[in-house]
Structures are given as C-alpha cells and as structure tokens.
Design an enzyme around this catalytic site. Structure first.
Site, PDB file in Angstrom:
ATOM      1  CG  HIS A  34      -1.890  -1.005   1.376  1.00  0.00           C
ATOM      2  ND1 HIS A  34      -1.815  -2.014   2.316  1.00  0.00           N
ATOM      3  CD2 HIS A  34      -3.044  -1.222   0.699  1.00  0.00           C
ATOM      4  CE1 HIS A  34      -2.880  -2.790   2.206  1.00  0.00           C
ATOM      5  NE2 HIS A  34      -3.636  -2.349   1.229  1.00  0.00           N
ATOM      6  CE  LYS A 146      -1.850 -10.088  -3.378  1.00  0.00           C
ATOM      7  NZ  LYS A 146      -3.246  -9.846  -3.092  1.00  0.00           N
ATOM      8  CB  SER A 182      -2.189 -10.003   0.795  1.00  0.00           C
ATOM      9  OG  SER A 182      -3.582 -10.063   1.056  1.00  0.00           O
TER      10      SER A 182
HETATM   11  P1  AMP Z   1      -6.576  -3.213  -0.699  1.00  0.00           P
HETATM   12  O1  AMP Z   1      -6.470  -2.405   0.564  1.00  0.00           O
HETATM   13  O2  AMP Z   1      -6.281  -4.650  -0.517  1.00  0.00           O
HETATM   14  O3  AMP Z   1      -7.853  -2.932  -1.459  1.00  0.00           O
HETATM   15  O4  AMP Z   1      -5.404  -2.681  -1.643  1.00  0.00           O
HETATM   16  C1  AMP Z   1      -5.291  -1.327  -1.980  1.00  0.00           C
HETATM   17  C2  AMP Z   1      -4.385  -1.192  -3.169  1.00  0.00           C
HETATM   18  O5  AMP Z   1      -3.096  -1.714  -2.845  1.00  0.00           O
HETATM   19  C3  AMP Z   1      -4.881  -1.969  -4.386  1.00  0.00           C
HETATM   20  O6  AMP Z   1      -4.675  -1.190  -5.563  1.00  0.00           O
HETATM   21  C4  AMP Z   1      -4.008  -3.193  -4.377  1.00  0.00           C
HETATM   22  O7  AMP Z   1      -3.825  -3.763  -5.656  1.00  0.00           O
HETATM   23  C5  AMP Z   1      -2.697  -2.621  -3.844  1.00  0.00           C
HETATM   24  N1  AMP Z   1      -1.860  -3.694  -3.290  1.00  0.00           N
HETATM   25  C6  AMP Z   1      -2.249  -4.701  -2.475  1.00  0.00           C
HETATM   26  N2  AMP Z   1      -1.219  -5.526  -2.209  1.00  0.00           N
HETATM   27  C7  AMP Z   1      -0.148  -5.048  -2.887  1.00  0.00           C
HETATM   28  C8  AMP Z   1       1.212  -5.451  -3.026  1.00  0.00           C
HETATM   29  N3  AMP Z   1       1.684  -6.537  -2.406  1.00  0.00           N
HETATM   30  N4  AMP Z   1       2.024  -4.708  -3.805  1.00  0.00           N
HETATM   31  C9  AMP Z   1       1.562  -3.598  -4.439  1.00  0.00           C
HETATM   32  N5  AMP Z   1       0.283  -3.145  -4.338  1.00  0.00           N
HETATM   33  C10 AMP Z   1      -0.556  -3.867  -3.580  1.00  0.00           C
END
Ligand code: AMP
Length: 284
Positions: A34, A146, A182
């Site tokens: 993030h 991701k 994640s």
């Molecule tokens: P989320 O909070 O899981 O909805 O993720 C928010 C953003 O962070 C989304 O655009 C995801 O694709 C990105 N994201 C999640 N995990 C990763 C990672 N390991 N590397 C880069 N971006 C990520």
C-alpha cells in the site's frame, strides 16, 4: 494531514488542494505494498489523497467483510509519515445511504477468474471506485498489479465511461520468500504462512517453463497445479494463463500473458500473478 469522514468535507478540501491530485483507494490495514502506491503518488503529484474504506458491496455473503482486519490508528500514523495531504474515511452509511441503488458494471473482463469465483465482486469494486473518483476527482489514481484483474476492470471503466483521469499500476511488493504482501496474509497460521510460498513458486515455475521454450499454456497450467497439489495445506481455486487485455485463456502462450492463480489455505483465499513478457525470454 487532514482526516475527513464526510463526502461534503472531502469535496470542500478537494477544491482547496494544489493541482495535481494523486489518489490511492485502499481498504486499510497497510503493508509496504500500500505504502509503495502512496510513495509513487507523492512523487508524481502536488497533493495526495488516500481513502480507507472496507467496501461491503465487493464482499460476497460468505466472505470476510466483518472480519476484515482494521487498524486505523496505525494506518493514519503511516500515512502521516508519507506526507499524505488528505485521508478520506467514510462510513458505510455515508457511501451507501439506504436509498442507494445505482451500480457500475464492467462486462467481459470481469466475468472470468476472480469474477467467476466471486460473483458480484467487481460490480462492488467498480461502483465504489467510480464513486470515489467522483468525490475526489483525482488527476491520477494508483492501483497494485497484485490485483491485476481489478486494475484491468478499472482501466476499462475509465476508458468506456470517459472518466477524466490517468490510471497508474504499480508492481507487486513481496515478502523475502516471494509471498505477495496482502492484508489477508494475517489470517494465515504459521504453517499456512510457510505453505503460502507455493503461489510464488508456481508463478516462478510458469516463468521458468516459458523461458525454456514451453508455449503450451495447458502444459504450464498443469505443471503449476501439480506443484500446488503437492502442498497439503493448499487448495487451488484456479490457475490461469490469459491474454493480459481480454483475460481470455490462451492455448499457446504469447507474450505478454498474465499468469494468475487463487489458492485457499483453510478459509483464507490468496491471489497472485506475474506477466510473462518478451523480456522473460530474453533474460533466460
Ligand atoms: P486493498 O487495501 O487490498 O484494497 O489494496 C489497496 C491497493 O493496494 C490496491 O490497488 C491493491 O492492488 C494494492 N496492493 C495490495 N497488495 C499489494 C502489493 N503486495 N504490492 C503492491 N500493491 C498492492
């Protein structure tokens, strides 16, 4: 750093922000992945807005909406360190008042892979992201590779609906053993955490086979599945080698190709992907 919870307040602050505005939509519980999106947004824009909203409409009835990990205090401290200008943290009622009844649905690319395993998921994602874009009115928005299918669906929505912003996709950040970072990794017990490296191993196997000249996509999918099945704690949901734009499954691997998979460890479902490119071949 301003932290706001209402749409009115967010709009008022938006009007005062210096151009350009970089926007990072998230569900919180931050890890370095993030923060890499936030850093990139910081480097490319005069102002940075981050949203934290666990969006109920993208979770299925049997999924982890109510258990999804949350730690707002820590998240805000991390965003402060990254020089975020505004954090938008609306309540569910603020985003979905009781009369809410409009949806944004992207066809085709959302029907496969995650869309097939999680009916309604992408409708929830594209609806909330469209709302957030309308509220924040960013110059650029940042998404992780991701969630490759999510990034594809959002790009399609922006193109099809003529939304006036740029979508930037950022490379996946990984743990030292290769597991993609994640928020859901926190659900894994120590044995499952060790076993979860199999996602990355399967992706690396695909890359290796491809770089050795294997072009038969089904062969590669089979080898990946065999590797995953050797791990007793892992249950493969899908293993895919698809066209990066249409997400249609390939018979013959032609770069660029998206290799993606979803694997369950108990109740926890993890996804990951890599892109096979012509450089994959040149490096070998
Ligand atoms: P989320 O909070 O899981 O909805 O993720 C928010 C953003 O962070 C989304 O655009 C995801 O694709 C990105 N994201 C999640 N995990 C990763 C990672 N390991 N590397 C880069 N971006 C990520």
């Amino acid at each position: 750093m301003k932290v706001v919870e209402t749409i009115d307040e967010m709009r008022r602050l938006r009007a005062e922000l210096a151009e350009s505005v970089g926007f990072v939509p998230t569900m919180g519980y931050f890890h370095k992945g993030h923060l890499s999106l936030v850093k990139r947004a910081r480097g490319e824009n005069a102002s940075v807005v981050v949203s934290i909203f666990v969006n109920p409409t993208q979770f299925g009835p049997q999924e982890d909406f109510s258990n999804y990990p949350r730690d707002t205090e820590r998240d805000l401290a991390l965003l402060e360190k990254e020089n975020t200008d505004v954090v938008f943290m609306p309540s569910v009622a603020e985003m979905y008042p009781s009369q809410f009844n409009s949806w944004v649905e992207v066809g085709r690319v959302t029907e496969r892979l995650e869309g097939a395993s999680r009916p309604g998921h992408f409708r929830g994602v594209t609806t909330v992201v469209a709302k957030l874009f309308n509220i924040v009115q960013p110059t650029r928005a940042y998404f992780g590779q991701k969630d490759a299918q999510q990034a594809t669906a959002i790009r399609k929505m922006v193109t099809d609906l003529n939304m006036n912003l740029e979508i930037v996709t950022i490379a996946t950040l990984r743990e030292p053993d290769g597991l993609a970072m994640s928020s859901r990794n926190t659900y894994l017990n120590p044995k499952q955490r060790q076993a979860a490296v199999v996602l990355y191993q399967a992706l690396k196997l695909a890359e290796q086979l491809y770089s050795q000249g294997e072009k038969d996509a089904e062969r590669i999918r089979q080898e990946m599945t065999i590797l995953i099945e050797k791990q007793p704690l892992a249950n493969a949901d899908y293993v895919s080698i698809a066209n990066t734009e249409t997400l249609e499954e390939l018979d013959e691997v032609k770069a660029p190709a998206l290799v993606s998979l979803a694997v369950r460890f108990g109740k926890t479902r993890l996804i990951d992907n890599i892109v096979l490119s012509t450089e994959t071949l040149e490096q070998s």
